[in-house]
Write a protein that holds these residues in place. Structure first.
Motif, PDB file in Angstrom:
ATOM      1  N   LEU A   3      -8.306  13.462   2.663  1.00  0.00           N
ATOM      2  CA  LEU A   3      -7.612  14.300   3.636  1.00  0.00           C
ATOM      3  C   LEU A   3      -8.528  15.483   3.945  1.00  0.00           C
ATOM      4  O   LEU A   3      -9.102  16.073   3.049  1.00  0.00           O
ATOM      5  CB  LEU A   3      -6.301  14.831   3.065  1.00  0.00           C
ATOM      6  CG  LEU A   3      -5.138  13.858   2.927  1.00  0.00           C
ATOM      7  CD1 LEU A   3      -3.952  14.566   2.294  1.00  0.00           C
ATOM      8  CD2 LEU A   3      -4.744  13.275   4.268  1.00  0.00           C
ATOM      9  N   LEU A   6      -7.318  19.960   9.410  1.00  0.00           N
ATOM     10  CA  LEU A   6      -7.728  20.061  10.817  1.00  0.00           C
ATOM     11  C   LEU A   6      -7.273  21.376  11.418  1.00  0.00           C
ATOM     12  O   LEU A   6      -8.026  22.094  12.049  1.00  0.00           O
ATOM     13  CB  LEU A   6      -7.106  18.922  11.626  1.00  0.00           C
ATOM     14  CG  LEU A   6      -7.746  17.547  11.502  1.00  0.00           C
ATOM     15  CD1 LEU A   6      -6.961  16.557  12.338  1.00  0.00           C
ATOM     16  CD2 LEU A   6      -9.191  17.585  11.972  1.00  0.00           C
ATOM     17  N   SER A  47      -0.618  16.999  19.200  1.00  0.00           N
ATOM     18  CA  SER A  47      -1.701  16.824  18.229  1.00  0.00           C
ATOM     19  C   SER A  47      -3.012  16.796  19.020  1.00  0.00           C
ATOM     20  O   SER A  47      -3.019  16.366  20.164  1.00  0.00           O
ATOM     21  CB  SER A  47      -1.455  15.506  17.504  1.00  0.00           C
ATOM     22  OG  SER A  47      -2.494  15.208  16.656  1.00  0.00           O
ATOM     23  N   ASP A  48      -4.169  17.183  18.537  1.00  0.00           N
ATOM     24  CA  ASP A  48      -4.446  17.765  17.237  1.00  0.00           C
ATOM     25  C   ASP A  48      -4.427  19.295  17.271  1.00  0.00           C
ATOM     26  O   ASP A  48      -4.691  19.930  16.241  1.00  0.00           O
ATOM     27  CB  ASP A  48      -5.853  17.359  16.781  1.00  0.00           C
ATOM     28  CG  ASP A  48      -5.944  15.894  16.404  1.00  0.00           C
ATOM     29  OD1 ASP A  48      -4.934  15.300  16.059  1.00  0.00           O
ATOM     30  OD2 ASP A  48      -7.065  15.368  16.470  1.00  0.00           O
ATOM     31  N   SER A 252       1.017   5.962   3.728  1.00  0.00           N
ATOM     32  CA  SER A 252       0.053   5.916   4.825  1.00  0.00           C
ATOM     33  C   SER A 252       0.227   4.596   5.582  1.00  0.00           C
ATOM     34  O   SER A 252       0.624   3.592   4.983  1.00  0.00           O
ATOM     35  CB  SER A 252      -1.363   6.030   4.277  1.00  0.00           C
ATOM     36  OG  SER A 252      -1.707   4.848   3.611  1.00  0.00           O
ATOM     37  N   ALA A 303      -7.279   7.432  14.727  1.00  0.00           N
ATOM     38  CA  ALA A 303      -7.495   8.269  13.540  1.00  0.00           C
ATOM     39  C   ALA A 303      -6.172   8.551  12.829  1.00  0.00           C
ATOM     40  O   ALA A 303      -5.137   8.709  13.482  1.00  0.00           O
ATOM     41  CB  ALA A 303      -8.156   9.577  13.942  1.00  0.00           C
ATOM     42  N   ARG A 305      -3.478  10.712  10.763  1.00  0.00           N
ATOM     43  CA  ARG A 305      -3.094  12.122  10.688  1.00  0.00           C
ATOM     44  C   ARG A 305      -1.956  12.289   9.709  1.00  0.00           C
ATOM     45  O   ARG A 305      -1.070  11.443   9.630  1.00  0.00           O
ATOM     46  CB  ARG A 305      -2.618  12.635  12.059  1.00  0.00           C
ATOM     47  CG  ARG A 305      -3.708  12.726  13.108  1.00  0.00           C
ATOM     48  CD  ARG A 305      -4.628  13.913  12.822  1.00  0.00           C
ATOM     49  NE  ARG A 305      -5.678  14.029  13.814  1.00  0.00           N
ATOM     50  CZ  ARG A 305      -6.872  13.477  13.688  1.00  0.00           C
ATOM     51  NH1 ARG A 305      -7.165  12.769  12.618  1.00  0.00           N
ATOM     52  NH2 ARG A 305      -7.789  13.625  14.626  1.00  0.00           N
ATOM     53  N   TYR A 318      -3.755  17.325   8.909  1.00  0.00           N
ATOM     54  CA  TYR A 318      -4.941  16.856   8.211  1.00  0.00           C
ATOM     55  C   TYR A 318      -5.420  15.555   8.828  1.00  0.00           C
ATOM     56  O   TYR A 318      -4.615  14.767   9.347  1.00  0.00           O
ATOM     57  CB  TYR A 318      -4.655  16.582   6.738  1.00  0.00           C
ATOM     58  CG  TYR A 318      -3.847  17.637   6.050  1.00  0.00           C
ATOM     59  CD1 TYR A 318      -4.458  18.665   5.345  1.00  0.00           C
ATOM     60  CD2 TYR A 318      -2.458  17.611   6.107  1.00  0.00           C
ATOM     61  CE1 TYR A 318      -3.713  19.631   4.709  1.00  0.00           C
ATOM     62  CE2 TYR A 318      -1.699  18.572   5.480  1.00  0.00           C
ATOM     63  CZ  TYR A 318      -2.324  19.588   4.782  1.00  0.00           C
ATOM     64  OH  TYR A 318      -1.574  20.538   4.153  1.00  0.00           O
ATOM     65  N   ASP A 319      -6.712  15.352   8.736  1.00  0.00           N
ATOM     66  CA  ASP A 319      -7.274  14.061   9.110  1.00  0.00           C
ATOM     67  C   ASP A 319      -7.220  13.173   7.882  1.00  0.00           C
ATOM     68  O   ASP A 319      -7.644  13.567   6.800  1.00  0.00           O
ATOM     69  CB  ASP A 319      -8.728  14.256   9.579  1.00  0.00           C
ATOM     70  CG  ASP A 319      -9.390  12.926   9.853  1.00  0.00           C
ATOM     71  OD1 ASP A 319      -8.912  12.221  10.768  1.00  0.00           O
ATOM     72  OD2 ASP A 319     -10.363  12.599   9.157  1.00  0.00           O
ATOM     73  N   TYR A 320      -6.680  11.967   8.052  1.00  0.00           N
ATOM     74  CA  TYR A 320      -6.644  11.030   6.934  1.00  0.00           C
ATOM     75  C   TYR A 320      -7.621   9.905   7.207  1.00  0.00           C
ATOM     76  O   TYR A 320      -7.525   9.236   8.240  1.00  0.00           O
ATOM     77  CB  TYR A 320      -5.226  10.486   6.751  1.00  0.00           C
ATOM     78  CG  TYR A 320      -5.156   9.281   5.853  1.00  0.00           C
ATOM     79  CD1 TYR A 320      -5.295   9.403   4.471  1.00  0.00           C
ATOM     80  CD2 TYR A 320      -4.958   7.996   6.377  1.00  0.00           C
ATOM     81  CE1 TYR A 320      -5.249   8.302   3.647  1.00  0.00           C
ATOM     82  CE2 TYR A 320      -4.907   6.880   5.562  1.00  0.00           C
ATOM     83  CZ  TYR A 320      -5.048   7.037   4.196  1.00  0.00           C
ATOM     84  OH  TYR A 320      -5.008   5.933   3.378  1.00  0.00           O
ATOM     85  N   SER A 321      -8.576   9.723   6.336  1.00  0.00           N
ATOM     86  CA  SER A 321      -9.538   8.647   6.546  1.00  0.00           C
ATOM     87  C   SER A 321      -9.917   8.038   5.193  1.00  0.00           C
ATOM     88  O   SER A 321      -9.715   8.651   4.155  1.00  0.00           O
ATOM     89  CB  SER A 321     -10.800   9.173   7.217  1.00  0.00           C
ATOM     90  OG  SER A 321     -11.314  10.239   6.460  1.00  0.00           O
TER      91      SER A 321
END
Lengths: 321, 1010
Positions: A3, A6, A47-48, A252, A303, A305, A318-321
Motif C-alpha cells: 500500500l 496517495l 478519485s484520485d 482486495s 490500479a 485503491r 492508498y495505491d494497492y499493488s
C-alpha cells in the motif's frame, strides 16, 4: 503486495467519519468514494484527487452506514435514527426512505446482483431484506434465540446484529453479533444454517473472499480477524496484531490480501498466503472506522485503491499493488 | 700440612700442633696454651680451626677460656687479640640466635652476643671489627636502623672495610633499596675480589629485585661456578627459570630445584617451590609432603607462610574448605603486613565466602584490595560479598570499578548487570550487552541466561523487535522456528469446537506425524515463555498462544503457561475457556494463588458473587504473607458488593465499605507503595464523600503509575476525574469546574482506551450535561452509541440530552428561527429515540420502565407542539421580517431611484445654470434675480420629501409573540422542571451504577529465571 499513500484529506467531514464504501463506476463516470459521518452528512469523493463531488444532507444523528448498488447508480445511507435513505448517486434525489421499527439499522449491503439490500437489524436480532425494485421489506432473517428454559433479559440482546455480508454468489448471507457469534443464512430459502463461533466480542465487520464463496473474514473487538470456512463451519486461521478493536475488514479484489482498520488508529494489510501483517499504516490520528477496496472496472481504471476513514475526520487513499 | 707452633715458655723450643690432628678434647690444647702462655692469636687460630672442623664445643671452650678474667688480667696489654676473641664469641652467639627457632633461647643467645661485644667495646671503643659484629647482631635481631648506624661508624673510619660494606649492603637490601645495596656489594667485590660466593649471591638478589633478570642469572651462575653446591644460588636460578613461564624453562627450573633439594633437602625455599610445582601438576600428596617438611625445617616467617599457603591451596582445590581455611589462617599469621604476601588473604577470603562467613571474608578481601587496589577479581569478590550482605549500592560500586579496571572482563559486566536489574534497567541492559559482545569477541559461548536477561530488559524497555531477536537467538533452532515463522501449515479446526482453540494440542501431534520433532529442552522453557509473553504484548496473540501450548504439550505441569492462555482467553472475553484453563492449572497445583485469583476474577465477571468470595479467600490462604494481591481482591470484592445492588441497602453498604477499607489499609500497611490498594482506599473514601482524601490518594497513584510499560493504570485517571466532578457538583461551580474532569476523561480516553470505552464517553457526556453544553453532550452520546450499539441506556440519555436542549432553547429570551427549527428537529429525534426504546422494551431488551419512557415521549411531544407554535410564530416573524426587509429594500430602491433622478436633475440644472450664467452675463440684472428665486424654491421642496423608515411597524408583532410564549411556558413550568430533574438524576445513576472502571486490574508479572 504493497500500500502506498496517495492522498489524505483532513477535515473531510465536520466530525468523525464512520462509514465508507466505493460506488462502482458507471458508463458516464469513474468510481466514487462514499463516506458518512457523525456530522449528519454523506459525501461523494472523486478519485484520485479526493475532491468532494457532493454533500448530501438529510440525516439526523450520525451516519453509521453507507452502501452502494453494484450498478453504481444508487446508494443507501443510514443513520443512528434508524432511517435508511436510498438516493440517486448522481443527482441526490431521494428514491426511498426505509424503516422497519423497532428494528434498528447498522451495517447494510446490496447483494451482488443488486436485487436486495440487506440491513443489520441491531436489537431485533435479525437481518432485514429489502427489495430494490419496489423498496419493500421482503424478508426478515432472524437468528434463532438460544434454547433454554427461560431466555433471560441479559442474554437477549447479545444477538444484537451489527454487521452483514453477502457471499459473492449471492446465495449466503452472514451476520455478526455483539456476542461475537456469526450466523450464516441460506438466502433463497430464508433459512438459518449455522453459527460460526470463535469470537466472544462484537463482530463489527464481515467480508467474503471474492475468490472463494466459502471463505469469510470477520473483524472483532477482540483484536482478531478470523478466517472461516463458512460452509464447513471451521476456523481456518486467526490473525492477530491489532492492539485494539478491529472495526473494519475488506478483501482486495484480487483476493490475495485483506485490509483492516482498527481502534489502534492503524490500517493493516495482510498477506493471506503468509497469514501475517505485511504493512501497518499510521495515517490516522484516531480510530479507523472503515476500510474499502475500490471494485475493479470503469473506464481505464485498473490500479487498485484502498480508502480508509477515521474518527479524526480525515479520509485517506492508498495505491494497492 | 698446616700447623702452628706454640712457643715453649722461656726456651727456644716450640710445640708443633698439626691443625688437622687437633685433639678431640680441647682441654689438652688449652692446657698447653695456658701453660706456655701462648700468644692470644694462637688461641684464636686453634679455635677457628675447631670451628672449621665443625667441633663447635671445642671452639667455644677455647674461646671462653680465652676470654676469662684471668686471661684479661694476664694479657692486659694484648688488646687486639682479646677483642678478637670476644668478637668471635659475639659472632658465634649472634649466629646461634639467628638460627634458633625458640624465642626464649634466641633471646638468650642474643643477650650473650651483646655481652661479648660490649666487653670488646670496653677494651677499645673504636675497634671496627667490634662495630661490624654489633651491626651484624643488630641485623640478626632485625634492628636495621641501628645496624646501619654501627656499620656507618666503621665505614666512616675505613671506607673499604669489607665486612662493614657487606653489612651495610645487607641493611639496604632489607630496607628495599636494592640499587644502593647493589652498589655496596660491588664495592666490596672491588675491594676484596676473592670474597666468597655469598657476596655475588647478594649481587644476584639485588639484580633480581631490580628486575635485571639476565644479570641476576649471571651472578647466580658465577656463585655456582665458585661453589657448585650453593643451594641458594640454585634455588634462585630455579626461580628465575620458573618465572620465565615457558615449558622448557620451567622444566629446567624444576631440575634446579630438585638438585638443590638433593644437595640440601631442608631448604624451605626449594621445598616450597617444588610444592608449588606439584600443586599445578595436581600431585596434592607431594605438595603436602614437601610443605610439611619445609614447615619443619624453617622458622623464617615468610617462608613458612608460603608453605602454609601451599598446603591451604592444596586443600582448597580439593574442596576441603575447613582445612584450607585453617592453613590459610596459619599462613596469614606468619605475615606481618599483607604487602609482603597477599595471596593467603585472598584464599582465606574465598574460603570464608564459600563457608558463608561474609564479615571475615570481607576484611580479608579488603586487605588484598589495599595491596592491589585495582585487582579485578578482588573487586568482584567484594561486590559479591556486599550483595550477600544486602548492601547493593556498595556492591555496585565495587563491580563498576572492576568493569572499569578490566573493561574486557565479561563476568564482571554480567555481575554488574544482574545487580542493576532491579534499580536501573537501562544501565543493566548496557552491562549485559557489553558482556555479550565481550563473550562474542572472545569466541566464547554466550550463555542463554544472559540472552534471556537482555531480552527481558529490552522487552521491558519496549523494544519489542530487539527483544524478539534476542529471544529467538537464545532459543536457537527448534520446532518453535517453524511455529513462529508460520511455515507450518495451519490445520483448520471446527468452528463449533473453536472454543477449544487455546487447548488444542492437535497441531503438535500433526507436526509430529508430518515428521517434525517436537522437542523443548528444559533450559529453553523460560525463554519460550518469555517470547510468548513478548508476542502477547505486541499483540501477536496467535503466536503467543501456540508457544504457550507448545510448552504445555511437553511440560503439562507448567502452570504459568496455563494462566497466560487463560489470560489471553479472558482478554478475548472467552470466559468459559479461561475458566477451563485455570481448572487445568489448578489440577497441577490446587493451591496456586495466581490461578485462584484469576478464577475469582472470572467468577466476578460471571456474576458468581458468592463463589468469587470463596475463591479469593482460598487464594488468600494459599498465598504467603508477602503477597497481598489476594487481600486486595477481597477488598475489591467488598467494594463491589457494597455498590452492586441498585436498590441500595445503606446498612449492608456501610459494612462492606468498612470491610473494604480495612482490607485496603492492611495491604497498604504491608506495602506502602501498592498503587492498587491506594486506589482502592481512594475509591472507598470517595464513596463516603471524603473527596479531598480520595483526590490526594488518586493523584499520588497517578504519579506513581506513570512509569513502565506494565504499570499503565487508566482507572485512576477516571477516578481523579470522578472526584473532580463530584467536588464540582454544586450548582454555582458546575460550569467552571466541569472543564477539568472533562479534560481528565478526554485524556484518559485517548491515552489508554484508543477511544473505545463507551463508559468513559458517558462520563464525558455527563460533564457536558452538567455544563449545559447540550450539543456536545449529544455528540458524545452518539459516539458512545456507535461504540456500544446495544447499550440502550445511552440512547435514553441521548434522548434526554436532546429534550433538554430543546427545552432550554425554547426558554431563551431571544432565538432565531433556525434555532427554533433545529429545536423542532431535535425534539422529533428525541421522540424517535424514546419511541424506539419503548418499542424495544416490548421485546425486553433492556430494563427500562416503559412508563418512564412514555412520560418522556409525551413530554417531548408536548414540547414539540409548543415548539410548533413557536416555530409558527418564529416563521411568522421571519415572514414579517422578510416583508419588512423587502419593504425597506423597496423603499431604499425607490429612494435610490429618486436620488438618481435628483442627481440627474441637479446635473441638468447645473448645466442649465451654467448655460444660464452664460446668458446671465449677457442678460439683464432683473432676469438674473428672478431665475435665482426659482432655483432655490425647487431645492427646498425636494429636501422636505426625504422619507423616514417605518420604525414603529416593528413593535406590534414582537410584543404579541412574546406574550404568547410567556403564557404557554408559565402554564407548564412546574411539570417540565420536575421532569428535567428526573432525567438528570437518571443520567447520574447511569454513571454511578457501573463502577467497573474503578476496578483494579492485575498486573502480570513476568518470570525472570535466574
Amino acid at each position: 503486495m504493497k500500500l502506498a499513500g496517495l492522498k489524505s484529506v483532513d477535515n473531510a467531514h465536520d466530525d468523525s467519519v464512520w462509514a465508507a464504501t466505493w460506488v462502482p463506476a458507471t458508463a458516464d463516470r469513474a468510481a466514487l468514494l462514499l463516506t458518512g459521518s457523525l456530522d449528519e452528512t454523506v459525501r461523494l469523493w472523486g478519485s484520485d484527487e479526493l475532491s468532494c463531488v457532493a454533500t448530501n444532507a438529510g440525516h439526523c444523528l450520525g451516519v453509521v452506514s453507507v452502501a452502494a448498488h453494484p450498478s453504481g447508480v444508487i446508494a443507501a445511507s443510514a443513520s443512528l435514527d434508524s432511517f435508511v435513505r436510498v438516493f440517486d448517486v448522481d443527482h441526490n434525489n431521494t428514491i426511498a426512505t426505509l424503516e422497519a421499527p423497532p428494528s434498528e439499522v447498522w451495517q447494510m449491503q446490496f447483494d451482488p446482483k443488486g436485487t436486495t439490500l440487506a440491513v443489520a437489524g441491531g436489537g431485533s436480532a435479525s437481518v432485514k431484506l429489502w427489495d430494490t425494485a419496489e423498496w419493500k421489506l421482503i424478508a426478515s432473517l432472524s437468528i434463532p434465540r438460544p434454547e433454554g428454559p427461560k431466555p433471560s433479559d441479559k442474554n437477549a440482546n447479545k444477538k444484537f446484529v451489527l454487521s452483514v455480508a453477502w457471499s459473492p454468489d449471492g446465495k449466503r448471507l452472514a451476520c455478526g453479533s455483539m456476542d461475537g457469534t456469526i450466523s450464516v443464512f441460506d438466502v433463497q430459502r430464508a433459512k438459518f444454517l449455522h453459527h460460526l463461533e470463535g469470537h466472544f466480542m462484537p463482530v463489527r465487520s464481515l467480508v467474503y473472499s471474492p475468490l472463494d464463496p466459502r471463505v469469510l473474514f470477520s473483524a472483532s473487538d477482540d483484536g482478531h480477524v478470523h478466517m472461516y470456512d463458512a460452509e464447513g463451519k471451521s476456523l481456518i486461521n486467526a490473525l492477530s496484531g491489532h492492539s485494539s478493536w478491529v472495526l473494519s475488514v475488506d478483501a482486495s479484489p484480487d483476493g490475495v490480501a485483506i485490509a483492516t482498520g482498527s481502534s489502534d488508529r492503524t490500517v493493516k494489510l495482510w498477506d493471506l498466503k503468509m497469514r501475517a501483517a505485511m504493512q501497518t499504516l499510521n495515517n490516522h490520528a484516531d480510530q479507523v472506522w472503515a476500510v474499502a477496496f475500490r471494485p475493479p472496472g470503469g473506464p481505464g481504471v485498473r490500479a487498485g485503491r484502498l480508502a480508509s476513514v477515521s474518527d479524526d475526520k480525515s479520509i485517506s487513499l492508498y495505491d494497492y499493488s | 700440612m698446616a700447623c702452628v707452633y706454640i712457643p715453649v715458655q722461656n726456651s727456644e723450643e716450640e710445640v708443633r700442633v698439626v691443625l688437622d690432628q687437633l685433639p678431640r678434647d680441647a682441654s689438652d690444647i688449652l692446657d698447653i696454651l695456658k701453660a706456655e702462655q701462648a700468644p692470644l692469636d694462637l688461641w684464636l687460630v686453634i679455635a677457628r680451626e675447631y670451628f672449621k672442623q665443625g667441633k663447635i664445643e671445642q671452639f667455644r671452650q677455647i674461646l671462653e677460656e680465652g676470654s676469662s678474667p684471668e686471661i684479661d688480667e694476664y694479657y692486659a696489654d694484648v688488646r687486639y687479640e682479646r677483642i678478637a676473641i670476644l668478637n668471635a664469641l659475639g659472632a658465634y652467639y649472634s649466629y646461634l640466635g639467628k638460627i634458633e627457632t625458640k624465642q626464649r633461647e634466641k633471646e638468650e643467645h642474643f643477650i650473650m652476643a651483646t655481652q661479648y661485644y660490649n666487653k670488646a667495646s670496653r677494651i677499645d671503643m673504636h675497634e671496627p671489627s667490634t662495630w661490624v659484629g654489633k651491626g651484624q647482631l643488630l641485623l640478626a635481631k632485625g634492628d636495621v636502623e641501628q645496624a646501619s648506624a654501627a656499620f656507618k661508624i666503621v665505614l666512616d673510619g675505613d671506607r673499604d672495610n669489607v665486612s662493614a660494606l657487606l653489612g651495610q649492603a645487607c641493611v639496604q637490601f632489607s630496607r628495599g633499596r636494592y640499587s644502593d645495596s647493589l652498589e655496596l656489594y660491588k664495592r666490596s667485590l672491588q675491594v676484596y675480589p676473592q670474597c666468597p660466593g655469598a657476596v655475588r649471591l647478594g649481587i644476584g638478589l639485588c639484580r633480581y629485585k631490580l628486575g635485571q633478570y639476565e644479570k641476576a642469572k649471571q651472578a647466580f651462575q658465577r656463585v655456582l661456578q665458585l661453589d657448585p653446591e650453593n643451594v641458594e644460588a640454585l634455588v634462585a636460578l630455579g626461580i628465575l627459570d620458573l618465572h620465565n613461564n615457558d615449558a622448557v624453562d620451567i622444566r629446567r627450573g624444576m631440575e634446579k630445584m630438585q638438585s638443590a633439594f638433593e644437595i640440601y633437602p631442608y631448604s624451605a625455599m626449594s621445598l616450597n617451590y617444588l610444592a608449588n610445582h606439584f600443586f599445578f601438576t595436581g600431585q596434592h600428596f607431594l605438595v603436602e609432603q614437601l610443605t610439611e617438611t619445609a614447615l619443619a625445617v624453617t622458622n623464617h616467617g615468610p617462608t613458612k607462610s608460603h608453605s602454609y599457603y601451599n598446603l591451604a591451596r592444596s586443600y582448597h582445590s580439593k574442596g576441603d574448605y575447613e582445612k584450607a581455611g585453617l592453613y590459610y589462617m596459619a599462613s596469614v599469621k606468619e605475615i606481618n603486613k599483607p604487602q609482603e604476601f597477599v595471596l593467603p588473604y585472598y584464599g582465606l577470603g574465598q574460603v570464608q565466602l564459600k563457608l558463608g562467613d561474609f564479615k571475615s571474608s570481607l576484611s580479608n578481601f579488603e586487605k588484598v584490595l589495599e595491596v592491589y587496589p585495582e585487582n579485578c577479581e578482588t573487586l568482584k569478590a567484594l561486590g559479591h560479598i556486599y550483595i550477600q550482605l544486602g548492601q547493593t549500592d556498595v556492591a555496585q560500586e565495587f563491580i563498576k570499578k572492576a568493569t572499569k579496571t578490566d573493561p574486557r572482563d565479561a563476568q564482571a559486566f554480567l555481575d554488574l548487570g544482574e545487580l542493576l536489574i532491579s534499580t536501573d534497567a537501562g544501565a543493566a541492559l548496557e552491562a549485559f550487552r557489553t558482556a555479550r559482545s565481550l563473550l562474542e569477541k572472545g569466541r566464547e559461548e554466550v550463555p542463554i541466561e544472559l540472552l534471556n536477561n537482555i531480552g527481558i530488559l529490552q522487552f521491558e524497555k519496549g523494544d519489542f523487535k530487539l527483544a524478539e531477536q534476542t529471544f529467538v537467538e537464545a532459543l536457537g533452532d527448534g520446532i518453535w522456528r517453524t511455529l513462529i515463522d508460520g511455515t507450518a501449515q495451519p490445520y483448520p479446526i471446527d468452528a463449533s469446537l473453536s472454543i477449544h482453540q487455546y487447548k488444542d494440542m492437535q497441531v503438535f501431534h500433526r507436526l509430529e506425524e508430518d515428521g517434525f520433532t517436537v522437542e523443548v529442552p528444559w533450559n529453553k522453557i523460560s525463554i519460550l515463555f518469555n517470547l510468548a509473553r513478548l508476542f502477547e504484548q505486541s499483540h501477536n496473540i496467535e503466536k503467543a498462544s501456540i508457544l504457550h501450548r507448545l510448552i504445555l504439550f511437553k511440560y503439562p505441569d507448567y502452570v504459568d503457561a496455563y494462566l497466560r492462555l487463560a489470560a489471553i482467553a479472558k482478554a478475548r472475553n472467552n470466559v468459559q475457556m479461561s475458566i477451563e484453563l485455570i481448572a487445568d492449572a489448578l489440577k497441577v497445583d490446587d493451591k496456586c494463588p495466581d490461578a485462584l485469583l484469576m478464577l475469582g476474577d472470572l467468577e466476578l465477571k460471571n456474576d458468581d458473587w458468592v463463589k468469587a468470595k470463596d475463591t479469593f479467600k482460598a487464594a488468600k490462604d494459599a498465598s504467603n504473607a508477602k503477597d497481598s494481591y489476594a487481600t486486595l481482591c477481597l477488598g475489591n470484592w467488598n467494594y463491589y458488593a457494597a455498590v452492586r445492588s441498585e436498590k441500595r441497602a445503606p446498612k449492608l453498604e456501610a459494612t462492606h465499605l468498612e470491610k473494604a477499607k480495612e482490607l485496603y489499609t492492611k495491604v497498604l500497611m504491608d506495602h506502602n507503595s501498592n498503587i492498587y490498594a491506594a486506589n482502592g482506599a481512594g475509591v472507598v473514601s470517595a464513596e463516603k464523600g471524603q473527596f479531598d482524601v480520595s483526590r490526594d490518594l488518586f493523584t499520588a497513584v497517578q504519579e506513581a503509575a506513570s512509569g513502565s510499560v506494565f504499570d499503565q493504570f487508566p482507572d485512576v485517571w477516571i477516578n481523579v476525574a470522578h472526584v473532580e466532578f463530584a467536588r464540582g457538583n454544586f450548582p454555582l461551580a458546575v460550569k467552571t469546574l466541569v472543564a477539568h474532569p472533562y479534560l481528565q476523561y478526554q485524556n484518559c480516553l485517548k491515552k489508554f482506551y484508543n477511544s473505545t470505552d463507551s463508559q468513559v464517553l458517558l462520563y464525558l457526556a455527563r460533564t457536558h450535561y452538567e455544563a449545559e453544553q447540550w450539543q456536545d453532550c449529544k455528540k458524545t452520546l452518539l459516539r458512545a452509541i456507535h461504540l456500544a450499539p446495544s447499550n440502550y441506556t445511552l440512547k435514553f440519555d441521548a434522548g434526554v440530552a436532546m429534550q433538554k436542549f430543546s427545552a432550554s432553547t425554547l426558554q431563551k429570551q431571544k432565538r432565531t428561527v433556525d434555532e427554533v427549527r433545529s429545536t423542532v428537529s431535535e425534539l422529533k429525534n428525541a421522540v424517535r429515540m424514546f419511541s424506539q426504546l419503548s418499542a424495544a422494551s416490548n421485546l425486553h431488551f433492556h430494563g427500562f420502565d416503559e412508563k418512564k419512557i412514555e412520560t418522556h415521549v409525551n413530554y417531548c411531544k408536548h414540547l414539540l407542539e409548543a415548539a410548533k407554535v413557536h416555530c409558527e410564530a418564529a416563521e411568522r416573524e421571519e415572514q414579517q421580517n422578510k416583508q419588512r426587509i423587502e419593504l425597506a429594500r423597496q423603499v431604499s430602491l425607490a429612494e435610490e431611484a429618486r436620488r438618481k433622478a435628483e442627481e440627474q436633475r441637479k446635473f441638468q440644472m447645473e448645466r442649465r445654470k451654467q448655460e444660464d450664467e452664460l446668458k446671465q452675463v449677457m442678460q439683464q440684472e432683473e432676469h438674473l434675480e428672478r431665475m435665482k428665486v426659482r432655483v432655490i424654491t425647487v431645492t427646498a421642496r425636494n429636501n422636505g420629501r426625504v422619507p423616514l423608515l417605518p420604525v414603529s411597524g416593528r413593535i406590534g408583532p414582537n410584543l404579541t409573540m412574546r406574550r404568547v410564549g410567556r403564557v404557554k411556558r408559565g402554564g407548564k413550568r412546574g411539570k417540565r422542571e420536575e421532569r428535567g430533574i428526573r432525567a438528570q438524576s437518571h443520567v447520574m445513576r447511569q454513571t454511578k451504577q457501573k463502577p467497573t472502571l474503578w476496578m483494579i486490574k492485575k498486573k502480570w508479572r513476568m518470570k525472570t529465571p535466574t
